[in-house]
Write an enzyme that holds these catalytic residues in place. Structure first.
Site, PDB file in Angstrom:
ATOM      1  N   GLU A 117      25.054 -14.262  51.703  1.00 27.94           N
ATOM      2  CA  GLU A 117      24.330 -15.525  51.772  1.00 27.94           C
ATOM      3  C   GLU A 117      25.181 -16.667  51.206  1.00 27.94           C
ATOM      4  O   GLU A 117      25.120 -17.810  51.682  1.00 27.94           O
ATOM      5  CB  GLU A 117      23.011 -15.432  51.014  1.00 27.94           C
ATOM      6  CG  GLU A 117      22.012 -14.474  51.635  1.00 27.94           C
ATOM      7  CD  GLU A 117      21.647 -14.882  53.053  1.00 27.94           C
ATOM      8  OE1 GLU A 117      21.365 -16.074  53.283  1.00 27.94           O
ATOM      9  OE2 GLU A 117      21.672 -14.006  53.943  1.00 27.94           O
ATOM     10  N   TRP A 160      27.453 -17.529  53.963  1.00 24.95           N
ATOM     11  CA  TRP A 160      26.744 -18.332  54.968  1.00 24.95           C
ATOM     12  C   TRP A 160      26.710 -19.799  54.533  1.00 24.95           C
ATOM     13  O   TRP A 160      26.900 -20.709  55.350  1.00 24.95           O
ATOM     14  CB  TRP A 160      25.340 -17.798  55.171  1.00 24.95           C
ATOM     15  CG  TRP A 160      24.532 -18.557  56.195  1.00 24.95           C
ATOM     16  CD1 TRP A 160      23.615 -19.543  55.957  1.00 24.95           C
ATOM     17  CD2 TRP A 160      24.579 -18.386  57.616  1.00 24.95           C
ATOM     18  NE1 TRP A 160      23.091 -20.009  57.145  1.00 24.95           N
ATOM     19  CE2 TRP A 160      23.661 -19.305  58.169  1.00 24.95           C
ATOM     20  CE3 TRP A 160      25.307 -17.551  58.463  1.00 24.95           C
ATOM     21  CZ2 TRP A 160      23.443 -19.407  59.549  1.00 24.95           C
ATOM     22  CZ3 TRP A 160      25.083 -17.657  59.841  1.00 24.95           C
ATOM     23  CH2 TRP A 160      24.170 -18.574  60.358  1.00 24.95           C
ATOM     24  N   TRP A 214      13.610 -33.151  75.988  1.00 26.06           N
ATOM     25  CA  TRP A 214      12.540 -33.350  75.010  1.00 26.06           C
ATOM     26  C   TRP A 214      11.470 -34.258  75.609  1.00 26.06           C
ATOM     27  O   TRP A 214      11.777 -35.338  76.114  1.00 26.06           O
ATOM     28  CB  TRP A 214      13.065 -34.005  73.731  1.00 26.06           C
ATOM     29  CG  TRP A 214      14.103 -33.227  72.994  1.00 26.06           C
ATOM     30  CD1 TRP A 214      15.429 -33.538  72.889  1.00 26.06           C
ATOM     31  CD2 TRP A 214      13.918 -32.032  72.239  1.00 26.06           C
ATOM     32  NE1 TRP A 214      16.078 -32.603  72.119  1.00 26.06           N
ATOM     33  CE2 TRP A 214      15.183 -31.654  71.716  1.00 26.06           C
ATOM     34  CE3 TRP A 214      12.814 -31.223  71.969  1.00 26.06           C
ATOM     35  CZ2 TRP A 214      15.360 -30.525  70.932  1.00 26.06           C
ATOM     36  CZ3 TRP A 214      12.996 -30.089  71.188  1.00 26.06           C
ATOM     37  CH2 TRP A 214      14.245 -29.751  70.676  1.00 26.06           C
ATOM     38  N   ASN A 251      13.064 -18.343  53.033  1.00 24.61           N
ATOM     39  CA  ASN A 251      14.052 -18.616  54.072  1.00 24.61           C
ATOM     40  C   ASN A 251      13.583 -18.181  55.455  1.00 24.61           C
ATOM     41  O   ASN A 251      13.748 -18.918  56.439  1.00 24.61           O
ATOM     42  CB  ASN A 251      15.381 -17.931  53.733  1.00 24.61           C
ATOM     43  CG  ASN A 251      16.477 -18.313  54.719  1.00 24.61           C
ATOM     44  OD1 ASN A 251      16.798 -19.479  54.869  1.00 24.61           O
ATOM     45  ND2 ASN A 251      17.023 -17.320  55.409  1.00 24.61           N
ATOM     46  N   TRP A 310      14.490 -31.186  67.004  1.00 25.15           N
ATOM     47  CA  TRP A 310      14.806 -30.590  65.703  1.00 25.15           C
ATOM     48  C   TRP A 310      15.088 -31.633  64.638  1.00 25.15           C
ATOM     49  O   TRP A 310      14.874 -31.388  63.445  1.00 25.15           O
ATOM     50  CB  TRP A 310      16.007 -29.643  65.831  1.00 25.15           C
ATOM     51  CG  TRP A 310      17.291 -30.284  66.270  1.00 25.15           C
ATOM     52  CD1 TRP A 310      17.783 -30.384  67.540  1.00 25.15           C
ATOM     53  CD2 TRP A 310      18.266 -30.936  65.433  1.00 25.15           C
ATOM     54  NE1 TRP A 310      18.985 -31.042  67.549  1.00 25.15           N
ATOM     55  CE2 TRP A 310      19.314 -31.392  66.273  1.00 25.15           C
ATOM     56  CE3 TRP A 310      18.356 -31.156  64.064  1.00 25.15           C
ATOM     57  CZ2 TRP A 310      20.430 -32.067  65.774  1.00 25.15           C
ATOM     58  CZ3 TRP A 310      19.472 -31.838  63.562  1.00 25.15           C
ATOM     59  CH2 TRP A 310      20.482 -32.287  64.411  1.00 25.15           C
ATOM     60  N   TRP A 312      18.795 -25.994  60.860  1.00 24.33           N
ATOM     61  CA  TRP A 312      17.892 -26.501  61.893  1.00 24.33           C
ATOM     62  C   TRP A 312      18.546 -26.398  63.266  1.00 24.33           C
ATOM     63  O   TRP A 312      17.892 -26.005  64.240  1.00 24.33           O
ATOM     64  CB  TRP A 312      17.486 -27.942  61.577  1.00 24.33           C
ATOM     65  CG  TRP A 312      16.247 -27.998  60.740  1.00 24.33           C
ATOM     66  CD1 TRP A 312      16.166 -28.057  59.386  1.00 24.33           C
ATOM     67  CD2 TRP A 312      14.902 -27.955  61.220  1.00 24.33           C
ATOM     68  NE1 TRP A 312      14.850 -28.056  58.976  1.00 24.33           N
ATOM     69  CE2 TRP A 312      14.062 -28.000  60.078  1.00 24.33           C
ATOM     70  CE3 TRP A 312      14.317 -27.892  62.482  1.00 24.33           C
ATOM     71  CZ2 TRP A 312      12.663 -27.974  60.185  1.00 24.33           C
ATOM     72  CZ3 TRP A 312      12.930 -27.876  62.591  1.00 24.33           C
ATOM     73  CH2 TRP A 312      12.110 -27.907  61.453  1.00 24.33           C
TER      74      TRP A 312
END
Length: 456
Positions: free
Chosen positions: A278, A281, A309, A345, A363, A386
């Site tokens: 993590e 990441w 969209w 998460n 987003w 996101w």
């Protein structure tokens, strides 16, 4: 005559493992500890409300700890490119030290300051402190940045191990002269009208001492269960270190080496490896952001600019923000976010997927809401994740992956502990109805994503 050193604190609000502070101590001159609240420089993103609350607490803690050691924290507000040289002139500083930042605007500010101060005869040095691997040090064989996590992770494994953390500064020689500074309370970082931060106060204690305590507690009590329970919404195996890392109350070097020391063998070692991944990441998010500094506003995969969209349905957006969608996990997560400033998460992925793919809302609207509500809102991780959920980002989830909130609830909250805490009405005899049909909106999302996949 002594020429003081200025240590410019930014996202490194700690006295342990702080290379800039260590460089100033090695110079053996008085130290002016400076924090600049810069919301005026062009392109600087104003931090959100929950993050402002955290910043107030972390600065208060840092100021107290500096005073205990003989120093003082000077607070100034304004354009960093103007404030820092002004303080240099006021105190007659001979050196300025800081730890590096990696956002595009911030790098430009720092580079300009470094050039100006050096031209004025001031010693300036910057240091690696908040990432294990600086973004330009990890390159593909073709000498390009990485866009996929797995090869990035393999590449960093081949690099030298992260350096050991530096010891805590026990004494900080203060500056005897007068330096004007702002009162922390005058910055109005805390909400007052209304005061919506009660849940934050119940949940968190900002500052380096609390960060160190939490790291010890996690490694001693929760690390062994991390791999088994990390995905459970109500589980206690998560580290809760994300805001500590975001504000630099603890460094990734401390977390990395302390975890290595606690990894043990067997399941414990597997959990330690999962937890360290993590951290990698997080490194990857900053790697991508360094090379794509507009990641909060621009699709990383530019073909997604053609995504169809629909016109923004503000009522739907507000319903999602308020946790009134009629979908248990989504509403529970959004309410946890509002009260505590964080969200599990996996629930973040579920709530993001629902907004983007079931409601077909861009987003960027969700990213901005999280930016305002998260105490750990990070300029890299927040937009990076996101975009990952949206399918427009680096190493993105396949476009056809739409998280089913009901399936996620059954798998990761099988006893409804999480839902019971945050959205108990869903356990009533007549629970709320979803605002949209999950199956129908999933099909609609896949049709829209196919439009991008096939070139519009």
């Amino acid at each position: 005559m002594a020429s003081p050193s200025i240590v410019w604190f930014r996202d490194d609000l700690r006295l342990t493992d702080n290379p800039a502070l260590r460089a100033a101590l090695d110079r053996e001159e008085p130290i002016v500890a400076l924090y600049v609240l810069d919301e005026e420089s062009d392109g600087v993103r104003r931090i959100g409300g929950a993050a402002r609350w955290w910043l107030h607490g972390s600065l208060a803690s840092l100021g107290e700890r500096l005073e205990e050691r003989g120093g003082q924290l000077v607070l100034r507000r304004g354009r960093a490119a103007e404030v820092v040289p002004a303080v240099v002139d006021e105190v007659g500083a001979g050196a300025v030290f800081w730890n590096r930042r990696y956002g595009g605007v911030e790098r430009e500010i720092d580079a300009g300051l470094k050039e100006k101060l050096r031209d004025d005869g001031v010693t300036v040095a910057s240091f690696a402190a908040n990432l294990l691997y600086e973004p330009w040090t990890v390159r593909t064989q073709a000498d390009k940045p990485y866009g996929v996590y797995s090869p990035f992770a393999r590449a960093v494994q081949k690099l030298p191990a992260p350096r050991p953390p530096m010891p805590e500064a026990r004494k900080v020689p203060g500056f005897d002269g007068h330096v004007d500074g702002d009162e922390l309370g005058a910055w109005d970082l805390l909400p007052t009208k209304p005061d919506w931060a009660g849940g934050l106060r119940e949940t968190w204690e900002p500052g380096e001492p609390a960060a160190k305590t939490r790291l010890r507690e996690f490694l001693d009590d929760d690390l062994g269960d991390y791999s088994t329970y990390r995905d459970e919404f109500a589980g206690g195996a998560t580290s809760n270190l994300s805001p500590r890392l975001r504000w630099g109350e603890v460094s990734p070097y401390q977390v990395w080496h302390d975890t290595i020391e606690h990894r043990g063998s067997g399941e414990h070692a597997r959990s330690a490896s999962g937890f360290l991944s993590e951290l990698v990441w997080r490194e990857f998010a900053w790697h991508v952001t360094y090379h794509s500094p507009d990641i909060a506003t621009v699709n990383w995969r530019r073909n997604f600019d053609a995504f169809p969209w629909p016109r923004l349905n503000r009522a739907h957006l507000e319903t999602w923000q308020q946790g009134r969608t009629g979908v248990a996990v989504v509403d529970a997560g959004m309410r946890q976010l509002w009260k505590t400033g964080v969200m599990h998460n996996r629930v973040r992925m579920v709530t993001a997927s629902f907004l983007i793919k079931n409601l077909l809302i861009d987003w960027r609207h969700g990213e901005q809401w999280f930016w305002d509500c998260l105490v750990d809102a990070d300029a890299a991780s927040n937009p990076f994740n996101w975009q990952w959920v949206a399918g427009s980002g680096a190493d993105a989830a396949p476009y056809f992956r739409v998280f089913n909130p009901d399936t996620q609830r059954k798998k990761f909250d099988p006893h409804d502990e999480y839902v019971r805490e945050w959205a108990p009405e869903f356990l009533d005899e007549n629970p709320p109805e979803p605002m949209v049909d999950l199956s129908e909106t999933r099909r609609r999302a896949l049709d829209a994503y196919a439009h991008v996949r096939h070139g519009g």
